[in-house]
Design an enzyme around this catalytic site. Structure first.
Site, mmCIF file in Angstrom:
data_model
loop_
_atom_site.group_PDB
_atom_site.id
_atom_site.type_symbol
_atom_site.label_atom_id
_atom_site.label_comp_id
_atom_site.label_asym_id
_atom_site.label_seq_id
_atom_site.Cartn_x
_atom_site.Cartn_y
_atom_site.Cartn_z
ATOM 1 N N LYS A 1 14.732 19.697 68.074
ATOM 2 C CA LYS A 1 14.234 21.025 68.460
ATOM 3 C C LYS A 1 15.378 21.874 69.006
ATOM 4 C CE LYS A 1 9.579 19.324 68.986
ATOM 5 N NZ LYS A 1 8.528 18.736 69.806
ATOM 6 N N GLN B 1 7.473 17.937 75.902
ATOM 7 C CA GLN B 1 7.405 16.915 74.853
ATOM 8 C C GLN B 1 6.372 15.840 75.227
ATOM 9 O OE1 GLN B 1 9.141 16.942 71.816
ATOM 10 N NE2 GLN B 1 7.726 15.279 71.381
ATOM 11 N N ASP C 1 3.670 25.525 71.521
ATOM 12 C CA ASP C 1 3.054 24.425 70.761
ATOM 13 C C ASP C 1 1.658 24.821 70.276
ATOM 14 O OD1 ASP C 1 4.572 22.185 70.231
ATOM 15 O OD2 ASP C 1 4.343 21.347 72.247
#
Ligand code: NDP
Length: 284
Positions: free
Chosen positions: A52, A96, A119
Site C-alpha cells: 500500500k 490494517q 477502506d
C-alpha cells in the site's frame, strides 16, 4: 476461448489515472495523504502495508506510517485515530486488519471519520452504498465492477449471481451490481440448487474462500466470471474459488488468479484516497 481480464493492466491504468489527478491537485497546492496503521507483526499484514505504501509512492500520495507493537492498548489506537481524524493534512486512515485479539475491530472501524474511511468499511459508507450514493466504496468490490466495465461488459439488465455474502465482499458486490442496473441474486452456503442458480448467470462473481469451488458444469456458455478468491494450495501456488481450467472454455470473459481481482484492491484504495482528499477540499 475466453478473454482473460488483465487485472494487473487495469489496476495500473487506474493508478496512472490517480497519479495524473494527484499532479493536478498538487498544482492547486493540495497534497493527498494516507495514514496507514499496522498493529503487531503479522507477516501477511506487513506485506499488504508495504504494498500500500509503494502504491502511494507510485501515485504521488503521501503516506504516514504508524507501526505499533502487538501489545498496544485499544485506547491508544483509538486515540491515534482521533488525532488523525482531526488532522486536516491527513485525508485517509487505513487500519490494517486483522487486529490483535484484545482490540475490538468493530469499535476501531467505527471510530474512523467516515470521510477518511478509505477502506469503505464504516457502517455510514456501507449505508450510502446500499442507497446507491457511496463515494468511498469498499475496495475489492469496487475493483470487481471496474474489471467488468473496463472489459466492455455492460451490466445493465444482466443476470448477476454473487456467490458469498460476506460484509467485505459478497454483499457490497451485490449492491454495486444492483446500482449498475444488474439483476442480482446473492447466494451463500444455505442456497438450494446453487449450481442451477449459477447457471442462470450472465455475470458470476465468486467470493467463497474455497479453492476451485465453481466448476465448468455450474456455468453457462458466454458467462463473465470474476473470481475474488485467493487460496494457497499445498504446492504453495495460489488459486481462486473458480476452477479456471473447466470454466474458462465456457466463459466469454474470466479473471485469472493471481493477476485478476487481487491487484485491483490497492488500485481502488488509491482511488478512494484521491476521492477522500477531493471531498475534504470541497472538490466533490
Ligand atoms: P468469508 O468466509 O467471509 O465468506 C464466504 C462466503 O462464502 C460466505 O457468505 C459463505 O456463506 C459462502 N460460502 C461458503 N461455502 C459455501 C458453499 N458451499 N456454497 C455457497 N456459498 C458458500 O470470505 P470473504 O468474503 O472474506 O472472502 C472470500 C474469498 O475472497 C476468499 O478466498 C478471500 O481470500 C478472498 N478475498 C480476496 C480479496 C482480494 O483482494 N482479491 C479481498 C478479500 C477477500 P455463509 O454466509 O452462508 O456462511
Amino acid at each position: 476461448m475466453a478473454n482473460i481480464i488483465d487485472g494487473k493492466q487495469i489496476s495500473t491504468d487506474i493508478k496512472n489515472e490517480v497519479q495524473k489527478e494527484v499532479i493536478e491537485l498538487k498544482d492547486k497546492g493540495i497534497e493527498p495523504c494516507l495514514a496507514v496503521i499496522l498493529v503487531g507483526e503479522n507477516p501477511a499484514s506487513q506485506v499488504y502495508v508495504r504494498n500500500k505504501k509503494r502504491a502511494c509512492e507510485y501515485c504521488g500520495i503521501k503516506s504516514l506510517s504508524y507501526e505499533l507493537p502487538e501489545s498496544t492498548p485499544e485506547e491508544e489506537l483509538l486515540a491515534l485515530i482521533d488525532s488523525l481524524n482531526l488532522d486536516p493534512a491527513c485525508n485517509g486512515i487505513l487500519v490494517q486488519l486483522p487486529l490483535p485479539g484484545h482490540i475490538d475491530e468493530d469499535k476501531v472501524l467505527l471510530r474512523i471519520d467516515p470521510k477518511k474511511d478509505v477502506d469503505g468499511f464504516h457502517p455510514y459508507n456501507v449505508g450510502l452504498l446500499s442507497i446507491g450514493k457511496a463515494k468511498l466504496k469498499a475496495c475489492t468490490p469496487a475493483g470487481c465492477i471496474e474489471l467488468i466495465k473496463r472489459s466492455g461488459v455492460d451490466i445493465t439488465g444482466k443476470k448477476c449471481v454473487v456467490v458469498g455474502r460476506s460484509n467485505i465482499v459478497g454483499k457490497p458486490v451485490g449492491m454495486l451490481l444492483l446500482a449498475e442496473n444488474g439483476t442480482v441474486i446473492t447466494t451463500h452456503s444455505k442456497t438450494k440448487d446453487l449450481a442451477g442458480v449459477c447457471r442462470q448467470a450472465d455475470i458470476l462473481v465468486a467470493a467463497i474462500g474455497k479453492p476451485k469451488f465453481i466448476t465448468g458444469d455450474m456455468v453457462s456458455e458466454g458467462v463473465t466470471v470474476i473470481d475474488v478468491g485467493i487460496n494457497r494450495m499445498e504446492n504453495g501456488k495460489l488459486c481462486g474459488d473458480v476452477d479456471f481450467d473447466s470454466v474458462e472454455p465456457k466463459a466469454e470473459y474470466i479473471t485469472p488468479v493471481p493477476g485478476g481481482v487481487g491487484p485491483m484492491t490497492i488500485a481502488m484504495l488509491m482511488k478512494n484516497c484521491l476521492t477522500a482528499c477531493r471531498m475534504q477540499n470541497g472538490l466533490e
